[in-house]
Design an enzyme around this catalytic site. Structure first.
Site, PDB file in Angstrom:
ATOM      1  N   PHE A 292     -14.166  -4.668   2.148  1.00 61.88           N
ATOM      2  CA  PHE A 292     -15.338  -3.831   1.889  1.00 61.88           C
ATOM      3  C   PHE A 292     -15.729  -3.780   0.414  1.00 61.88           C
ATOM      4  O   PHE A 292     -16.639  -3.039   0.041  1.00 61.88           O
ATOM      5  CB  PHE A 292     -15.119  -2.419   2.435  1.00 61.88           C
ATOM      6  CG  PHE A 292     -14.829  -2.386   3.918  1.00 61.88           C
ATOM      7  CD1 PHE A 292     -15.252  -3.416   4.751  1.00 61.88           C
ATOM      8  CD2 PHE A 292     -14.127  -1.333   4.482  1.00 61.88           C
ATOM      9  CE1 PHE A 292     -14.982  -3.397   6.117  1.00 61.88           C
ATOM     10  CE2 PHE A 292     -13.850  -1.295   5.850  1.00 61.88           C
ATOM     11  CZ  PHE A 292     -14.275  -2.329   6.670  1.00 61.88           C
TER      12      PHE A 292
ATOM     13  N   HIS B  65     -12.469  -8.056   9.304  1.00 60.62           N
ATOM     14  CA  HIS B  65     -11.766  -7.194   8.347  1.00 60.62           C
ATOM     15  C   HIS B  65     -10.739  -7.960   7.514  1.00 60.62           C
ATOM     16  O   HIS B  65     -10.014  -7.359   6.724  1.00 60.62           O
ATOM     17  CB  HIS B  65     -11.047  -6.056   9.086  1.00 60.62           C
ATOM     18  CG  HIS B  65     -11.976  -4.986   9.579  1.00 60.62           C
ATOM     19  ND1 HIS B  65     -13.099  -5.275  10.315  1.00 60.62           N
ATOM     20  CD2 HIS B  65     -11.954  -3.638   9.436  1.00 60.62           C
ATOM     21  CE1 HIS B  65     -13.723  -4.137  10.616  1.00 60.62           C
ATOM     22  NE2 HIS B  65     -13.051  -3.134  10.088  1.00 60.62           N
TER      23      HIS B  65
ATOM     24  N   HIS C  83      -5.181  -3.724   2.811  1.00 61.83           N
ATOM     25  CA  HIS C  83      -5.532  -4.673   3.888  1.00 61.83           C
ATOM     26  C   HIS C  83      -6.093  -5.949   3.249  1.00 61.83           C
ATOM     27  O   HIS C  83      -7.221  -6.349   3.487  1.00 61.83           O
ATOM     28  CB  HIS C  83      -6.522  -4.038   4.860  1.00 61.83           C
ATOM     29  CG  HIS C  83      -5.948  -2.861   5.610  1.00 61.83           C
ATOM     30  ND1 HIS C  83      -5.416  -1.773   4.963  1.00 61.83           N
ATOM     31  CD2 HIS C  83      -5.814  -2.618   6.941  1.00 61.83           C
ATOM     32  CE1 HIS C  83      -4.974  -0.893   5.854  1.00 61.83           C
ATOM     33  NE2 HIS C  83      -5.190  -1.395   7.070  1.00 61.83           N
TER      34      HIS C  83
ATOM     35  N   SER D 280      -5.243   5.027   6.004  1.00 63.61           N
ATOM     36  CA  SER D 280      -4.838   3.631   5.831  1.00 63.61           C
ATOM     37  C   SER D 280      -4.514   3.261   4.390  1.00 63.61           C
ATOM     38  O   SER D 280      -3.730   2.354   4.146  1.00 63.61           O
ATOM     39  CB  SER D 280      -5.952   2.703   6.329  1.00 63.61           C
ATOM     40  OG  SER D 280      -6.158   2.866   7.717  1.00 63.61           O
TER      41      SER D 280
ATOM     42  N   ARG E  17       0.848  -1.208   0.000  1.00 64.39           N
ATOM     43  CA  ARG E  17       0.000   0.000   0.000  1.00 64.39           C
ATOM     44  C   ARG E  17       0.884   1.259   0.000  1.00 64.39           C
ATOM     45  O   ARG E  17       0.495   2.296  -0.533  1.00 64.39           O
ATOM     46  CB  ARG E  17      -0.951   0.015   1.212  1.00 64.39           C
ATOM     47  CG  ARG E  17      -0.263   0.076   2.555  1.00 64.39           C
ATOM     48  CD  ARG E  17      -1.228   0.291   3.711  1.00 64.39           C
ATOM     49  NE  ARG E  17      -0.550   0.130   5.001  1.00 64.39           N
ATOM     50  CZ  ARG E  17      -1.046   0.530   6.164  1.00 64.39           C
ATOM     51  NH1 ARG E  17      -2.232   1.125   6.204  1.00 64.39           N
ATOM     52  NH2 ARG E  17      -0.383   0.340   7.282  1.00 64.39           N
TER      53      ARG E  17
ATOM     54  N   ASP F  19      -7.154  -6.281  13.406  1.00 63.70           N
ATOM     55  CA  ASP F  19      -8.530  -5.936  13.034  1.00 63.70           C
ATOM     56  C   ASP F  19      -9.467  -7.140  13.112  1.00 63.70           C
ATOM     57  O   ASP F  19     -10.680  -6.989  13.168  1.00 63.70           O
ATOM     58  CB  ASP F  19      -8.575  -5.338  11.616  1.00 63.70           C
ATOM     59  CG  ASP F  19      -8.171  -3.873  11.614  1.00 63.70           C
ATOM     60  OD1 ASP F  19      -8.034  -3.296  12.702  1.00 63.70           O
ATOM     61  OD2 ASP F  19      -7.996  -3.307  10.530  1.00 63.70           O
TER      62      ASP F  19
ATOM     63  N   GLU G   1     -18.669   2.731   0.361  1.00 61.71           N
ATOM     64  CA  GLU G   1     -17.940   2.158  -0.767  1.00 61.71           C
ATOM     65  C   GLU G   1     -18.789   2.060  -2.036  1.00 61.71           C
ATOM     66  O   GLU G   1     -18.310   2.310  -3.139  1.00 61.71           O
ATOM     67  CB  GLU G   1     -17.391   0.771  -0.401  1.00 61.71           C
ATOM     68  CG  GLU G   1     -16.117   0.805   0.426  1.00 61.71           C
ATOM     69  CD  GLU G   1     -16.338   1.168   1.889  1.00 61.71           C
ATOM     70  OE1 GLU G   1     -15.345   1.385   2.608  1.00 61.71           O
ATOM     71  OE2 GLU G   1     -17.512   1.230   2.333  1.00 61.71           O
TER      72      GLU G   1
ATOM     73  N   ARG H 189      -1.236  -4.483   3.997  1.00 62.06           N
ATOM     74  CA  ARG H 189      -1.068  -3.543   5.113  1.00 62.06           C
ATOM     75  C   ARG H 189       0.336  -3.704   5.696  1.00 62.06           C
ATOM     76  O   ARG H 189       0.972  -2.739   6.114  1.00 62.06           O
ATOM     77  CB  ARG H 189      -2.111  -3.841   6.195  1.00 62.06           C
ATOM     78  CG  ARG H 189      -1.941  -2.957   7.430  1.00 62.06           C
ATOM     79  CD  ARG H 189      -2.580  -3.607   8.642  1.00 62.06           C
ATOM     80  NE  ARG H 189      -2.510  -2.743   9.818  1.00 62.06           N
ATOM     81  CZ  ARG H 189      -2.788  -3.147  11.038  1.00 62.06           C
ATOM     82  NH1 ARG H 189      -3.143  -4.398  11.266  1.00 62.06           N
ATOM     83  NH2 ARG H 189      -2.700  -2.322  12.055  1.00 62.06           N
TER      84      ARG H 189
END
Length: 404
Positions: free
Chosen positions: A174, A210, A198, A121, A94, A206, A148, A257
């Site tokens: 998500f 998640h 992530h 994030s 990321r 998380d 989203e 992540r």
């Protein structure tokens, strides 16, 4: 729902006192009313063209830029400042992807997007780009809010209008909320960029809610959607190169992540191989491989390190990086066979997600280290170890496969 049928249509027309013959009757006044659209449209188009021609005479450079953008042409030197990473850079993808995006954004003003309120994030905001909001329409960072589906629908609208390469970002889990909009982007083959971070159980603390499991496999199954999960920093740069040059259909980046090692490209194949979806990054010299190890994303380094340990045990190993199954499957048979020779049946794939999409590449004699359950809450490295994503487990499973 079923069509009314001939008799029902006739009865409906009779009820509304509408002519039943001919079967498809258009009254003259209705036809005349709708035909007005043609004339009105021609007038509007002509007015727009005149206005644009006047503008172009005064602002030839900007007018040319505008037309080039609508034609999906990239400016010269758009990729001139893309970063090159060395083994000393241990970065989450990321982060490395964010640096690639920033280098492109400097050159490409029409790269436009933001996050579903998660920039802390996803790192996708354009630095010093300003907020896009009422009264500040030259801002480059729109705020989509925590929604989203709404975000991805807006991206689709921007792409349909033309003149932008729109992107949006959130957590991979998500995509569940945005699937309708992602699917429609694919159905319409829009140039939209979905940046989802992530991307695995590497999310750690998380917890299972998640931590995406089935998401990579199910997204790869969407026709015209290109999923790209880079294995190190230089593959993350190639992921953004793909985003900019892939005009037919959306690209989804799945980014880590947690930090991942940057592979030493002086000893391995260049990351440009990622443009073909899958490529050989290293192999034992001097004899054919006994086994092929395949990896994607944060698990790529595991198969790279396992190769050395297997060589210590006298095994000959080929390592294949597969950042995009979607791109790899579009390559011709000769190229796919050069990466995964049909004669080498022992193949082990490693990815911290559902195993479903990997069976095509490992075949009936292969094996997969993947996820068959939900994740767990804990430190990233502990969760990875708990589910078998370690070099030692890769070596052990490879040896079992070779002993069959």
């Amino acid at each position: 729902s079923n069509p009314l049928g001939v008799e029902e249509v006739k009865l409906t027309k009779e009820f509304y006192k509408y002519p039943t013959e001919p079967p498809f009757f258009v009254p003259d006044d209705a036809l005349a009313h709708f035909r007005e659209c043609v004339e009105r449209g021609e007038e509007m188009e002509s007015a727009w063209s005149t206005k644009f021609e006047t503008y172009a005479k005064k602002n030839s450079v900007l007018a040319g830029e505008f037309q080039a953008v609508l034609a999906k042409e990239l400016p010269n030197g758009w990729d001139a400042e893309l970063p090159v990473f060395t083994p000393k850079d241990s970065l989450a993808t990321r982060v490395s992807a964010s640096q690639a995006e920033a280098a492109i954004a400097k050159k490409v003003w029409f790269l436009f997007g933001g996050s579903a309120d998660l920039n802390e994030s996803t790192f996708t905001d354009i630095k010093d780009g300003g907020d896009f909001e009422r009264g500040n329409y030259d801002g480059r960072n729109p705020h989509f809010g925590i929604r989203e589906h709404g975000m991805c629908s807006i991206l689709n609208g921007l792409a349909l209008h033309g003149g932008f390469i729109p992107y949006g970002s959130s957590f991979l889990c998500f995509t569940d909320y945005a699937r309708g909009a992602i699917r429609l982007a694919a159905l319409m083959e829009l140039q939209v960029v979905f940046v989802f971070t992530h991307d695995s159980i590497g999310v750690g603390e998380d917890g299972p809610t998640h931590e995406p499991i089935e998401h990579l496999a199910s997204l790869r199954a969407i026709p015209h959607l290109t999923v790209f999960r880079p294995g190190d920093a230089n593959e993350a740069v190639e992921a953004w190169r793909t985003v900019m040059t892939h005009t037919q259909g959306p690209v989804l980046l799945a980014l880590s992540r947690q930090k991942v090692p940057t592979l030493d490209r002086t000893k391995m194949a260049p990351a440009s191989g990622a443009r073909r979806g899958g490529y050989v990054i290293s192999e034992t010299q001097g004899r054919p491989a006994d086994i092929i190890l395949l990896g994607s994303g944060s698990e790529l380094s595991l198969v790279v390190d396992a190769k050395a340990k297997l060589e210590d045990k006298g095994k000959s190993v080929r390592v294949v990086s597969m950042p995009s199954e979607n791109i790899f499957e579009q390559q011709d048979q000769a190229y796919r066979d050069s990466v995964l020779p049909p004669a080498i049946r022992r193949r082990l794939a490693v990815e911290a997600g559902a195993t479903m999409s990997w069976y095509r590449w490992v075949g009936l004699d292969g094996d997969i280290i993947g996820m068959t359950t939900y994740g767990a809450s804990g430190k990233s490295e502990e969760v990875m170890k708990h589910f078998g994503f370690t070099v030692d487990n890769v070596v052990e499973r490879a040896l079992k496969l070779l002993a069959r």
